[in-house]
Design an enzyme around this catalytic site. Sequence first.
Site, PDB file in Angstrom:
ATOM      1  N   GLY A   1      -6.853  -7.037  -0.016  1.00 61.06           N
ATOM      2  CA  GLY A   1      -7.005  -7.773   1.230  1.00 61.06           C
ATOM      3  C   GLY A   1      -6.117  -9.000   1.315  1.00 61.06           C
ATOM      4  O   GLY A   1      -4.931  -8.970   0.982  1.00 61.06           O
TER       5      GLY A   1
ATOM      6  N   ARG B   1       0.819  -1.211   0.000  1.00 67.82           N
ATOM      7  CA  ARG B   1       0.000   0.000   0.000  1.00 67.82           C
ATOM      8  C   ARG B   1       0.854   1.263   0.000  1.00 67.82           C
ATOM      9  O   ARG B   1       0.454   2.276  -0.577  1.00 67.82           O
ATOM     10  CB  ARG B   1      -0.946  -0.016   1.198  1.00 67.82           C
ATOM     11  CG  ARG B   1      -2.138  -0.948   0.997  1.00 67.82           C
ATOM     12  CD  ARG B   1      -3.033  -0.998   2.208  1.00 67.82           C
ATOM     13  NE  ARG B   1      -4.264  -1.734   1.915  1.00 67.82           N
ATOM     14  CZ  ARG B   1      -5.072  -2.229   2.828  1.00 67.82           C
ATOM     15  NH1 ARG B   1      -4.786  -2.084   4.104  1.00 67.82           N
ATOM     16  NH2 ARG B   1      -6.178  -2.874   2.481  1.00 67.82           N
TER      17      ARG B   1
ATOM     18  N   LYS C   1     -16.122 -16.877   4.728  1.00 69.10           N
ATOM     19  CA  LYS C   1     -17.567 -16.872   4.926  1.00 69.10           C
ATOM     20  C   LYS C   1     -18.357 -16.490   3.674  1.00 69.10           C
ATOM     21  O   LYS C   1     -18.016 -15.540   2.972  1.00 69.10           O
ATOM     22  CB  LYS C   1     -17.945 -15.902   6.054  1.00 69.10           C
ATOM     23  CG  LYS C   1     -17.404 -16.300   7.416  1.00 69.10           C
ATOM     24  CD  LYS C   1     -17.832 -15.307   8.473  1.00 69.10           C
ATOM     25  CE  LYS C   1     -17.333 -15.705   9.858  1.00 69.10           C
ATOM     26  NZ  LYS C   1     -17.750 -14.736  10.889  1.00 69.10           N
TER      27      LYS C   1
END
Length: 405
Positions: free
Chosen positions: A353, A35, A200
């Site tokens: 991510g 980043r 999930k």
Amino acid sequence: MKTVSDLGDLRGKRVLVRSDLNVPLDGTTITDDGRVRASVPTIKALADAGARVIVTAHLGRPDGSPDQKYSLAPVAERLAELLGAPVLFANDTVGPEAHRITAALQDGQVAVLQNVRFNPGETSKDEPERGAFADELADLADVFVSDGFGVVHRKQASVYDIATRLPAAIGGLVEAEIGVLERLTIDPERPYTVVLGGSKVSDKLGVIDNLLDKADSLLIGGGMVFTFLKAQGHEVGKSLLEEDQLDIARGYIEQASAKGVQLVLPTDIVVAPEFDADSPATTVAADAMPDDQLGLDIGPDSAARFAEIIRASKTVFWNGPMGVFEMSAFAAGTKAVAQALTDVDGLSVVGGGDSAAAVRQLGFADSDFGHISTGGGASLEYLEGKTLPGLDILDHRDQQPLEGN
């Protein structure tokens, strides 16, 4: 939406840049500077144009008060190395040191302010409190540039409110991210494959809902796959399972079939008795998982099938690892997907991510892919069709021209 070039001559102007410098730290050592590197082009371009650059960012979740383990000091040091120029650092956000350092900046110099989340106004749900902090930030600068794509889905002072107080534009990083995401959602080149992993199903509901109308193939891996396998009537042993999402998973399978979307689930799974790097790994059929085992990666046959579909695609979006890539015994599926993306003759996008962390940990270079997003959550929300506050405010506000331009 205005870009930096629309702001005119910035020489001598104090430009407040909201970057995303939320990097992982081991103590004071940055373990992945992706980043920071992604933020450099905009910061450097502004400095080269003679602007007095003030970088603001967050790191971690310090809960509105100073906490040195979340200090941006190591990030400022790394930024200086990447810029090849000194970077000043203020150990407060809007206090005396921030005012002293920003007031003393010369044309082309860069300063980094301390973690904005050390101030409770940054993330406050109370608009007056958040606005008051934005006012203090605005006092430091003449212009605002939004270049932290990883936070544009947040209605926070240094992202949203500040854009109503200064002439504002998006930076090069945000402009590039929007361009890529538009290619994924507006008339993508086909075949178009979406690869989803992570733990999930509930984290990916909006993406699946929106992309089932756009993708040709949807490949499911990671922990979320066990909810789909259970929805098909298969036992999943001790694997991660969201019982409350079983009906939703069945619905997605049915919708994909009705829409002509190829929804691909693993046919084999790498399992182990425990969630442990030293736990013995074996490969079993996805419809024959033992009761005493838990799934930790997609199997080799599945990885080969996923890779085949990916390589045959012209557009690929991937978000979420296929397994517990941090443990070498359960990293093969993620590595196979990453390798296949590097072979795509078209647009390959790694959705930030954990996916971005995985490809770097597994030895891939950022340049191996068409694009690595800096904003996992922001990318997903964009693909879900949600309004991102940090972009929406820039798109709709009545911009005022800079004096003298």
